[in-house]
Write a protein that holds these residues in place. Structure first.
Motif, PDB file in Angstrom:
ATOM      1  N   VAL A  31       0.854  -1.201   0.000  1.00  0.00           N
ATOM      2  CA  VAL A  31       0.000   0.000   0.000  1.00  0.00           C
ATOM      3  C   VAL A  31       0.884   1.242   0.000  1.00  0.00           C
ATOM      4  O   VAL A  31       0.652   2.191  -0.754  1.00  0.00           O
ATOM      5  N   LEU A  32       1.917   1.224   0.829  1.00  0.00           N
ATOM      6  CA  LEU A  32       2.848   2.358   0.879  1.00  0.00           C
ATOM      7  C   LEU A  32       3.608   2.498  -0.433  1.00  0.00           C
ATOM      8  O   LEU A  32       3.798   3.607  -0.940  1.00  0.00           O
ATOM      9  N   LEU A  33       4.032   1.376  -0.999  1.00  0.00           N
ATOM     10  CA  LEU A  33       4.762   1.410  -2.268  1.00  0.00           C
ATOM     11  C   LEU A  33       3.896   1.903  -3.421  1.00  0.00           C
ATOM     12  O   LEU A  33       4.406   2.428  -4.404  1.00  0.00           O
ATOM     13  N   ALA A  34       2.572   1.733  -3.274  1.00  0.00           N
ATOM     14  CA  ALA A  34       1.635   2.209  -4.302  1.00  0.00           C
ATOM     15  C   ALA A  34       1.288   3.682  -4.107  1.00  0.00           C
ATOM     16  O   ALA A  34       0.411   4.203  -4.782  1.00  0.00           O
ATOM     17  N   GLY A  35       1.966   4.349  -3.173  1.00  0.00           N
ATOM     18  CA  GLY A  35       1.734   5.777  -2.982  1.00  0.00           C
ATOM     19  C   GLY A  35       0.873   6.119  -1.787  1.00  0.00           C
ATOM     20  O   GLY A  35       0.508   7.280  -1.595  1.00  0.00           O
ATOM     21  N   GLY A  36       0.537   5.122  -0.978  1.00  0.00           N
ATOM     22  CA  GLY A  36      -0.275   5.363   0.202  1.00  0.00           C
ATOM     23  C   GLY A  36       0.498   6.073   1.293  1.00  0.00           C
ATOM     24  O   GLY A  36       1.660   6.447   1.118  1.00  0.00           O
ATOM     25  N   GLY A  37      -0.143   6.232   2.424  1.00  0.00           N
ATOM     26  CA  GLY A  37       0.481   6.930   3.544  1.00  0.00           C
ATOM     27  C   GLY A  37       0.335   6.145   4.829  1.00  0.00           C
ATOM     28  O   GLY A  37      -0.324   5.103   4.879  1.00  0.00           O
ATOM     29  N   VAL A  47      -2.380   2.511   7.942  1.00  0.00           N
ATOM     30  CA  VAL A  47      -1.839   2.601   6.581  1.00  0.00           C
ATOM     31  C   VAL A  47      -3.030   2.787   5.641  1.00  0.00           C
ATOM     32  O   VAL A  47      -4.045   2.104   5.782  1.00  0.00           O
ATOM     33  N   TYR A  48      -2.914   3.718   4.713  1.00  0.00           N
ATOM     34  CA  TYR A  48      -4.041   4.005   3.830  1.00  0.00           C
ATOM     35  C   TYR A  48      -3.543   4.213   2.398  1.00  0.00           C
ATOM     36  O   TYR A  48      -2.427   4.637   2.168  1.00  0.00           O
ATOM     37  N   GLY A  52      -8.207  11.265   2.133  1.00  0.00           N
ATOM     38  CA  GLY A  52      -9.611  11.622   1.937  1.00  0.00           C
ATOM     39  C   GLY A  52     -10.407  10.378   1.590  1.00  0.00           C
ATOM     40  O   GLY A  52     -10.230   9.328   2.195  1.00  0.00           O
ATOM     41  N   THR A  53     -11.255  10.489   0.581  1.00  0.00           N
ATOM     42  CA  THR A  53     -12.124   9.391   0.168  1.00  0.00           C
ATOM     43  C   THR A  53     -11.538   8.683  -1.045  1.00  0.00           C
ATOM     44  O   THR A  53     -10.981   9.331  -1.928  1.00  0.00           O
ATOM     45  N   VAL A  77      -8.652   1.614   3.074  1.00  0.00           N
ATOM     46  CA  VAL A  77      -8.633   2.094   1.699  1.00  0.00           C
ATOM     47  C   VAL A  77      -8.410   3.600   1.632  1.00  0.00           C
ATOM     48  O   VAL A  77      -7.876   4.104   0.654  1.00  0.00           O
ATOM     49  N   SER A  78      -8.810   4.319   2.699  1.00  0.00           N
ATOM     50  CA  SER A  78      -8.652   5.771   2.678  1.00  0.00           C
ATOM     51  C   SER A  78      -8.637   6.316   4.107  1.00  0.00           C
ATOM     52  O   SER A  78      -9.065   5.636   5.048  1.00  0.00           O
ATOM     53  N   THR A  79      -8.182   7.550   4.232  1.00  0.00           N
ATOM     54  CA  THR A  79      -8.199   8.188   5.550  1.00  0.00           C
ATOM     55  C   THR A  79      -9.644   8.401   6.022  1.00  0.00           C
ATOM     56  O   THR A  79      -9.925   8.308   7.209  1.00  0.00           O
ATOM     57  N   ALA A  80     -10.547   8.643   5.083  1.00  0.00           N
ATOM     58  CA  ALA A  80     -11.953   8.827   5.450  1.00  0.00           C
ATOM     59  C   ALA A  80     -12.520   7.548   6.062  1.00  0.00           C
ATOM     60  O   ALA A  80     -13.226   7.594   7.075  1.00  0.00           O
ATOM     61  N   GLU A  81     -12.203   6.402   5.467  1.00  0.00           N
ATOM     62  CA  GLU A  81     -12.683   5.125   6.010  1.00  0.00           C
ATOM     63  C   GLU A  81     -12.025   4.816   7.344  1.00  0.00           C
ATOM     64  O   GLU A  81     -12.671   4.303   8.264  1.00  0.00           O
ATOM     65  N   LEU A  82     -10.749   5.117   7.470  1.00  0.00           N
ATOM     66  CA  LEU A  82     -10.075   4.900   8.755  1.00  0.00           C
ATOM     67  C   LEU A  82     -10.694   5.764   9.847  1.00  0.00           C
ATOM     68  O   LEU A  82     -10.893   5.306  10.972  1.00  0.00           O
TER      69      LEU A  82
END
Length: 143
Positions: A31-37, A47-48, A52-53, A77-82
């Motif tokens: 997820v991080l390697l795909a550009g997540g945070g 990890v997201y 946002g959404t 999947v996203s910070t909004a879902e977290l």
């Protein structure tokens, strides 16, 4: 419980859950390697994939879950879902601290028992019901 004893108990739980947390870190790495945070929140690391959404129609938006907890790592999947699921997922973090690696067996077993009783492997799972009870909502209900 006194503060030093509480800290020791907390450290023991973290050590007990460490194998599960390492699996969570391995899941979070792509997820991080795909550009997540990543961000720290309480006892967990979140990890997201999307800030946002998650965009409608994206692969992340089509996953069968919005967040999953492995040890002290919550992958969403996203910070909004977290944000939406934080209380629920943090109950699972505490469950891992208590059950440690046994949670990898106990959770699917609880799902099997629930399914055999006709309650549904996820919604009827005792660990999910516990998380819903303590957080006030389940992953599907929190929307």
């Amino acid at each position: 419980m006194q503060a030093p004893v509480r800290r020791l108990a907390s450290l023991a739980g973290m050590a007990w859950a460490l194998p599960c947390t390492l699996v969570g870190a391995l899941l979070g790495l792509p997820v991080l390697l795909a550009g997540g945070g990543v961000r720290r929140c309480g006892l967990a690391v979140e990890v997201y994939l999307h800030e946002g959404t998650a965009p409608a129609g994206s692969r992340a938006a089509r996953l069968p879950f919005a967040a999953i907890t492995l040890g002290q790592v919550i992958v969403g999947v996203s910070t909004a879902e977290l944000d939406r699921l934080r209380l629920h997922e943090h109950v699972h973090v505490r469950q891992y601290l208590w059950f440690g690696p046994l949670f990898f067996v106990a959770y699917p077993l609880a799902g099997l028992v629930a399914a055999l009783r006709g309650r549904g492997a996820h919604a009827g799972n005792a660990f999910e019901r516990h998380a819903v009870r303590l957080s006030g909502a389940g992953p599907r209900d929190a929307a």
